[in-house]
Design a protein around this motif. Sequence first.
Motif, PDB file in Angstrom:
ATOM      1  N   GLN A   8     -38.704 -62.525 158.131  1.00  0.00           N
ATOM      2  CA  GLN A   8     -38.126 -63.597 158.946  1.00  0.00           C
ATOM      3  C   GLN A   8     -39.196 -64.563 159.469  1.00  0.00           C
ATOM      4  OE1 GLN A   8     -34.835 -64.280 159.333  1.00  0.00           O
ATOM      5  NE2 GLN A   8     -35.405 -66.118 160.502  1.00  0.00           N
ATOM      6  N   ARG A   9     -40.418 -64.054 159.684  1.00  0.00           N
ATOM      7  CA  ARG A   9     -41.477 -64.961 160.172  1.00  0.00           C
ATOM      8  C   ARG A   9     -41.778 -66.047 159.142  1.00  0.00           C
ATOM      9  NH1 ARG A   9     -45.549 -60.168 161.426  1.00  0.00           N
ATOM     10  NH2 ARG A   9     -44.554 -59.656 159.458  1.00  0.00           N
ATOM     11  N   ASN A  10     -41.697 -65.669 157.864  1.00  0.00           N
ATOM     12  CA  ASN A  10     -41.931 -66.666 156.812  1.00  0.00           C
ATOM     13  C   ASN A  10     -40.771 -67.659 156.703  1.00  0.00           C
ATOM     14  OD1 ASN A  10     -44.427 -65.603 156.153  1.00  0.00           O
ATOM     15  ND2 ASN A  10     -43.532 -64.114 154.723  1.00  0.00           N
ATOM     16  N   ILE A  11     -39.563 -67.160 156.938  1.00  0.00           N
ATOM     17  CA  ILE A  11     -38.389 -68.053 156.954  1.00  0.00           C
ATOM     18  C   ILE A  11     -38.547 -69.070 158.092  1.00  0.00           C
ATOM     19  CG2 ILE A  11     -35.893 -68.154 157.399  1.00  0.00           C
ATOM     20  CD1 ILE A  11     -36.437 -67.007 154.667  1.00  0.00           C
ATOM     21  N   ASN A  12     -38.971 -68.576 159.265  1.00  0.00           N
ATOM     22  CA  ASN A  12     -39.154 -69.482 160.409  1.00  0.00           C
ATOM     23  C   ASN A  12     -40.199 -70.544 160.097  1.00  0.00           C
ATOM     24  OD1 ASN A  12     -37.378 -67.818 161.668  1.00  0.00           O
ATOM     25  ND2 ASN A  12     -38.886 -66.803 162.985  1.00  0.00           N
ATOM     26  N   LYS A  13     -41.290 -70.102 159.500  1.00  0.00           N
ATOM     27  CA  LYS A  13     -42.378 -71.029 159.161  1.00  0.00           C
ATOM     28  C   LYS A  13     -41.894 -72.064 158.137  1.00  0.00           C
ATOM     29  CE  LYS A  13     -46.765 -72.285 158.664  1.00  0.00           C
ATOM     30  NZ  LYS A  13     -47.110 -73.424 159.408  1.00  0.00           N
ATOM     31  N   ALA A  14     -41.151 -71.577 157.133  1.00  0.00           N
ATOM     32  CA  ALA A  14     -40.648 -72.482 156.093  1.00  0.00           C
ATOM     33  C   ALA A  14     -39.712 -73.531 156.700  1.00  0.00           C
ATOM     34  CB  ALA A  14     -39.915 -71.683 155.006  1.00  0.00           C
ATOM     35  N   SER A  15     -38.883 -73.080 157.610  1.00  0.00           N
ATOM     36  CA  SER A  15     -37.954 -73.993 158.269  1.00  0.00           C
ATOM     37  C   SER A  15     -38.716 -75.051 159.078  1.00  0.00           C
ATOM     38  CB  SER A  15     -37.018 -73.184 159.164  1.00  0.00           C
ATOM     39  OG  SER A  15     -36.326 -74.030 160.021  1.00  0.00           O
ATOM     40  N   GLU A  16     -39.773 -74.608 159.776  1.00  0.00           N
ATOM     41  CA  GLU A  16     -40.604 -75.568 160.524  1.00  0.00           C
ATOM     42  C   GLU A  16     -41.237 -76.590 159.584  1.00  0.00           C
ATOM     43  OE1 GLU A  16     -40.634 -75.921 163.745  1.00  0.00           O
ATOM     44  OE2 GLU A  16     -39.227 -74.248 163.747  1.00  0.00           O
ATOM     45  N   LEU A  17     -41.711 -76.101 158.463  1.00  0.00           N
ATOM     46  CA  LEU A  17     -42.330 -77.015 157.479  1.00  0.00           C
ATOM     47  C   LEU A  17     -41.314 -78.060 157.016  1.00  0.00           C
ATOM     48  CD1 LEU A  17     -44.389 -74.416 155.384  1.00  0.00           C
ATOM     49  CD2 LEU A  17     -45.342 -76.344 156.695  1.00  0.00           C
ATOM     50  N   LEU A  18     -40.097 -77.617 156.700  1.00  0.00           N
ATOM     51  CA  LEU A  18     -39.060 -78.568 156.264  1.00  0.00           C
ATOM     52  C   LEU A  18     -38.792 -79.600 157.357  1.00  0.00           C
ATOM     53  CD1 LEU A  18     -36.453 -76.202 154.513  1.00  0.00           C
ATOM     54  CD2 LEU A  18     -37.931 -77.894 153.404  1.00  0.00           C
ATOM     55  N   ALA A 123     -32.349 -67.847 150.338  1.00  0.00           N
ATOM     56  CA  ALA A 123     -31.857 -69.222 150.460  1.00  0.00           C
ATOM     57  C   ALA A 123     -30.931 -69.328 151.665  1.00  0.00           C
ATOM     58  CB  ALA A 123     -31.111 -69.637 149.187  1.00  0.00           C
ATOM     59  N   GLN A 124     -30.071 -68.334 151.837  1.00  0.00           N
ATOM     60  CA  GLN A 124     -29.142 -68.333 152.967  1.00  0.00           C
ATOM     61  C   GLN A 124     -29.896 -68.281 154.303  1.00  0.00           C
ATOM     62  OE1 GLN A 124     -25.919 -68.352 154.015  1.00  0.00           O
ATOM     63  NE2 GLN A 124     -25.269 -69.168 152.038  1.00  0.00           N
ATOM     64  N   SER A 125     -30.897 -67.399 154.400  1.00  0.00           N
ATOM     65  CA  SER A 125     -31.666 -67.313 155.661  1.00  0.00           C
ATOM     66  C   SER A 125     -32.338 -68.638 155.965  1.00  0.00           C
ATOM     67  CB  SER A 125     -32.772 -66.257 155.590  1.00  0.00           C
ATOM     68  OG  SER A 125     -32.274 -65.052 155.166  1.00  0.00           O
ATOM     69  N   LEU A 126     -32.927 -69.236 154.919  1.00  0.00           N
ATOM     70  CA  LEU A 126     -33.642 -70.504 155.125  1.00  0.00           C
ATOM     71  C   LEU A 126     -32.668 -71.600 155.575  1.00  0.00           C
ATOM     72  CD1 LEU A 126     -36.290 -72.112 154.923  1.00  0.00           C
ATOM     73  CD2 LEU A 126     -35.705 -72.610 152.534  1.00  0.00           C
ATOM     74  N   LEU A 127     -31.531 -71.698 154.900  1.00  0.00           N
ATOM     75  CA  LEU A 127     -30.553 -72.738 155.241  1.00  0.00           C
ATOM     76  C   LEU A 127     -30.024 -72.540 156.667  1.00  0.00           C
ATOM     77  CD1 LEU A 127     -28.729 -72.947 151.813  1.00  0.00           C
ATOM     78  CD2 LEU A 127     -29.652 -74.922 153.044  1.00  0.00           C
ATOM     79  N   ARG A 128     -29.797 -71.291 157.039  1.00  0.00           N
ATOM     80  CA  ARG A 128     -29.266 -71.041 158.394  1.00  0.00           C
ATOM     81  C   ARG A 128     -30.321 -71.351 159.450  1.00  0.00           C
ATOM     82  NH1 ARG A 128     -27.967 -65.746 157.909  1.00  0.00           N
ATOM     83  NH2 ARG A 128     -27.302 -65.705 155.736  1.00  0.00           N
ATOM     84  N   GLN A 129     -31.567 -70.955 159.175  1.00  0.00           N
ATOM     85  CA  GLN A 129     -32.636 -71.214 160.134  1.00  0.00           C
ATOM     86  C   GLN A 129     -32.887 -72.721 160.261  1.00  0.00           C
ATOM     87  OE1 GLN A 129     -34.155 -68.876 161.974  1.00  0.00           O
ATOM     88  NE2 GLN A 129     -35.331 -70.477 163.033  1.00  0.00           N
ATOM     89  N   PHE A 130     -32.892 -73.409 159.152  1.00  0.00           N
ATOM     90  CA  PHE A 130     -33.153 -74.859 159.138  1.00  0.00           C
ATOM     91  C   PHE A 130     -31.980 -75.613 159.773  1.00  0.00           C
ATOM     92  CE2 PHE A 130     -32.952 -78.919 156.616  1.00  0.00           C
ATOM     93  CZ  PHE A 130     -34.047 -79.518 157.210  1.00  0.00           C
ATOM     94  N   GLY A 131     -30.795 -75.163 159.474  1.00  0.00           N
ATOM     95  CA  GLY A 131     -29.608 -75.744 160.112  1.00  0.00           C
ATOM     96  C   GLY A 131     -29.032 -76.970 159.416  1.00  0.00           C
ATOM     97  N   GLY A 132     -29.828 -77.650 158.605  1.00  0.00           N
ATOM     98  CA  GLY A 132     -29.349 -78.876 157.968  1.00  0.00           C
ATOM     99  C   GLY A 132     -29.157 -78.709 156.479  1.00  0.00           C
ATOM    100  N   ALA A 133     -29.237 -79.833 155.785  1.00  0.00           N
ATOM    101  CA  ALA A 133     -29.034 -79.836 154.344  1.00  0.00           C
ATOM    102  C   ALA A 133     -30.385 -79.869 153.633  1.00  0.00           C
ATOM    103  CB  ALA A 133     -28.224 -81.078 153.954  1.00  0.00           C
ATOM    104  N   ILE A 134     -30.533 -79.044 152.622  1.00  0.00           N
ATOM    105  CA  ILE A 134     -31.781 -79.029 151.843  1.00  0.00           C
ATOM    106  C   ILE A 134     -31.503 -79.545 150.436  1.00  0.00           C
ATOM    107  CG2 ILE A 134     -33.663 -77.602 150.929  1.00  0.00           C
ATOM    108  CD1 ILE A 134     -33.218 -75.633 153.199  1.00  0.00           C
ATOM    109  N   ALA A 135     -32.152 -80.655 150.092  1.00  0.00           N
ATOM    110  CA  ALA A 135     -32.064 -81.158 148.719  1.00  0.00           C
ATOM    111  C   ALA A 135     -33.073 -80.378 147.889  1.00  0.00           C
ATOM    112  CB  ALA A 135     -32.393 -82.652 148.681  1.00  0.00           C
TER     113      ALA A 135
END
Length: 334
Positions: A8-18, A123-135
């Motif tokens: 999950q820490r990597n998901i959080n980081k990835a979401s921050e990067l996006l 992909a689901q974790s990332l999309l939920r953490q990010f909250g928006g749309a990912i192209a």
Amino acid sequence: MIVDGQDQRNINKASELLKAGELVIFPTETVYGLGADALNIESLEKVFALKARPKWDPLIVHLSDISKLEQFVEAVPDKALKLAEKFWPGPLTLVLRKKKIVPDLVTGGRETVAIRVPRNPVAQSLLRQFGGAIAAPSANRFQQLSPTTALSAFEALGKPNVMVLDGGPCEVGLESTVVMIEEKATKILRPGGISREDIEQITGQSELNLGVAAEAPESSESPGQSSFHYAPRTPLKLVDLTDIKELILRKGNKRLALVAIGPNEHVERLRDRVEIHYLSKGEHDLVTAAANLYETLRIIDTKGFDFIICLRAPESGLGLAINDRMKKAQHGYF
Ligand code: AMP
Ligand code: MG
């Protein structure tokens, strides 16, 4: 760098990067994607640049769930909604009338946008953490093979300075089925991970709209379907069993790799002339064959063959998508 997508820490980081406008490579059940915030023009520009993808080739927008759909598209046709309810999350992309909020860069200036809800857990974790749309288009250079592992994605893009979330090999291994619902017709713009038969269970009869002139893909209904795509470097040809012997004879002493769905006595008889690569252990296991197609071609591509010969799959179920990809991978003088 490649990191564990289940952490999950990597998901959080990835979401921050996006959110900061950077790109992230992440797994989906189809292939690995090169993701960007779908509403951030500068990030989208980076996607096209890293992939060397022409701007007329639109991107698929990924959402965490169907409830987000209304933010990005106008009224959804009844049949499209039924398809979404049946196959999301999963390897189905719907082309729908877009709302203004969706940038032209995502859609190649079209009035429609392609949307998908993937089911891969990372992909689901990332999309939920990010909250928006990912192209996210596939994480490879334009027209080359799509990656189905974290390492092949990283290498396909020239080991970029981008975080790669590793989620293991992709479950489906072929791109999504792209469907557009029109008033009078259901159009399959690209065969993929959901079979035509499954689509038709919901929509009734569909049209396959795959024919695109190679010279003008930008003006086609589904630009990514141009007739050359998904290709290894080694010359490749798709053939029927009846034509293989003649082709092998004609190639004299060249080094040939043969790709087939699964073991079969006719293919086995060619073993002294070609190196056989089966995509599955069973002759009819199209699901496993689809999952192994790109990685098999990628490995063959590193082995110095003069030619790759692909044996046509049956045209049913995932066979339609497998044949479509092998057909578009064709190039070279045979
Ligand atoms: P991919 O290369 O897997 O990212 O898939 C993108 C493909 O989806 C494009 O190359 C098109 O073929 C198709 N696509 C995306 N957006 C649209 C759209 N608005 N209309 C028609 N096809 C689209
Ligand atoms: Mg692609």
